[in-house]
Design an enzyme around this catalytic site. Sequence first.
Site, PDB file in Angstrom:
ATOM      1  N   ASP A  44      -6.793  13.098   1.181  1.00 11.40           N
ATOM      2  CA  ASP A  44      -8.250  13.083   0.972  1.00 11.40           C
ATOM      3  C   ASP A  44      -8.888  14.312   1.627  1.00 11.40           C
ATOM      4  O   ASP A  44     -10.095  14.540   1.469  1.00 11.40           O
ATOM      5  CB  ASP A  44      -8.873  11.776   1.487  1.00 11.40           C
ATOM      6  N   SER A  45      -8.083  15.120   2.302  1.00 13.41           N
ATOM      7  CA  SER A  45      -8.570  16.405   2.809  1.00 13.41           C
ATOM      8  C   SER A  45      -8.940  17.328   1.645  1.00 13.41           C
ATOM      9  O   SER A  45      -9.503  18.399   1.869  1.00 13.41           O
ATOM     10  CB  SER A  45      -7.516  17.060   3.710  1.00 13.41           C
ATOM     11  N   ASP A  83      -3.462   9.648  -0.978  1.00 12.61           N
ATOM     12  CA  ASP A  83      -4.310   9.031   0.049  1.00 12.61           C
ATOM     13  C   ASP A  83      -5.305   8.062  -0.565  1.00 12.61           C
ATOM     14  O   ASP A  83      -5.952   8.379  -1.571  1.00 12.61           O
ATOM     15  CB  ASP A  83      -5.128  10.140   0.718  1.00 12.61           C
ATOM     16  N   GLU A 113      -5.350   5.012   6.115  1.00 14.24           N
ATOM     17  CA  GLU A 113      -5.635   5.260   7.525  1.00 14.24           C
ATOM     18  C   GLU A 113      -5.950   3.964   8.260  1.00 14.24           C
ATOM     19  O   GLU A 113      -6.522   3.045   7.670  1.00 14.24           O
ATOM     20  CB  GLU A 113      -6.856   6.187   7.659  1.00 14.24           C
ATOM     21  N   GLU A 178      -1.077  11.384  13.568  1.00 14.11           N
ATOM     22  CA  GLU A 178      -1.953  12.560  13.596  1.00 14.11           C
ATOM     23  C   GLU A 178      -2.567  12.732  14.973  1.00 14.11           C
ATOM     24  O   GLU A 178      -3.187  11.807  15.511  1.00 14.11           O
ATOM     25  CB  GLU A 178      -3.058  12.434  12.519  1.00 14.11           C
TER      26      GLU A 178
HETATM   27  O1  KIV Z   1      -5.601  14.121   3.957  1.00 12.22           O
HETATM   28  C1  KIV Z   1      -4.890  14.738   4.770  1.00 12.22           C
HETATM   29  O2  KIV Z   1      -4.775  15.958   4.717  1.00 12.22           O
HETATM   30  C2  KIV Z   1      -4.165  13.947   5.774  1.00 12.22           C
HETATM   31  C3  KIV Z   1      -3.297  14.628   6.802  1.00 12.22           C
HETATM   32  C4  KIV Z   1      -2.362  13.697   7.437  1.00 12.22           C
HETATM   33  C5  KIV Z   1      -2.515  15.761   6.384  1.00 12.22           C
HETATM   34  O3  KIV Z   1      -4.256  12.776   5.751  1.00 12.22           O
END
Ligand code: KIV
Length: 276
Positions: A44-45, A83, A113, A178
């Site tokens: 989701d980044s 994600d 998460e 993380e």
């Molecule tokens: O979305 C993301 O980039 C992450 C990190 C763990 C790389 O969740």
Amino acid sequence: MKKDIAYLHAKKQERQPITVLTCYDYPTACWQDEAGIDIVFVGDSVGTNILGYKSETEVTMADMRHHLKAVRRGVTDAYLLVDMPYAADRDVKHAVANAKLFLADGADGVKLEGGIEKVPIVTALVEQGIETCAHIGHNPQIHGSKAATHGKTFTRAKRLIEAAAALADAGAKLIVLEKITEEISQIITETVDIPTIGIGAGRFCDGQVLVINDILGIGPLFKHAKRYQDYDYCTFEAILQYTNEVENGDFPTDDNVVHIAADKLARVQKWLKSER
Ligand code: KIV
């Protein structure tokens, strides 16, 4: 060879590091797959790195599915992880329904998460046969983009170790650590039987994940990351050079154009004259 969960678990057993990178588009997916990356991860980044959002909480299921489908087209061998965006896993019903959409789009597994509070969600996903990756420590959807290191006090370290064990017991197949102190990441790696994938979590995780933008040199440099390319500079230079060449009349040149045969051009010119 198509990489699956069994392959990733075998790597942990054999102490071979698992390689993971985030990926948001088709060409990068092709390069990562070709380079032999184990897990291509649509994080989701994508929101802050590609879409210009201020926060991960702005990312939607539609955003994730759009990018997942592009990445899917480029991946043949790697395990394709995606994600869950903010609130997509807010309860069991939404988590299962959204994870199934991702699987229909071609994901091999989903990541979510959260700590021990996510055990019921992980359990429900696993019951549906959905391969699930947990993610503890710094959670951008919960803690925001500014990352502090977790696991520095006894209470916090204990909470992380207990969360990792509970999520693994619930059936998570992988776990991202993380921004966790190296010592606590090592303890987690040695105590859970699923692969740990670290980002800013030290040298002793079973694998490492970085954001593709960070290794390419797009945007700021973070302590936990390493730059292998200066993409910001190269791309800006290329754009500047193109702009200058167009403005100066240096591009395009005769090499870049296609001509009409002289006899046909003569005919066009003759026709134009007769029309005037
Ligand atoms: O979305 C993301 O980039 C992450 C990190 C763990 C790389 O969740």
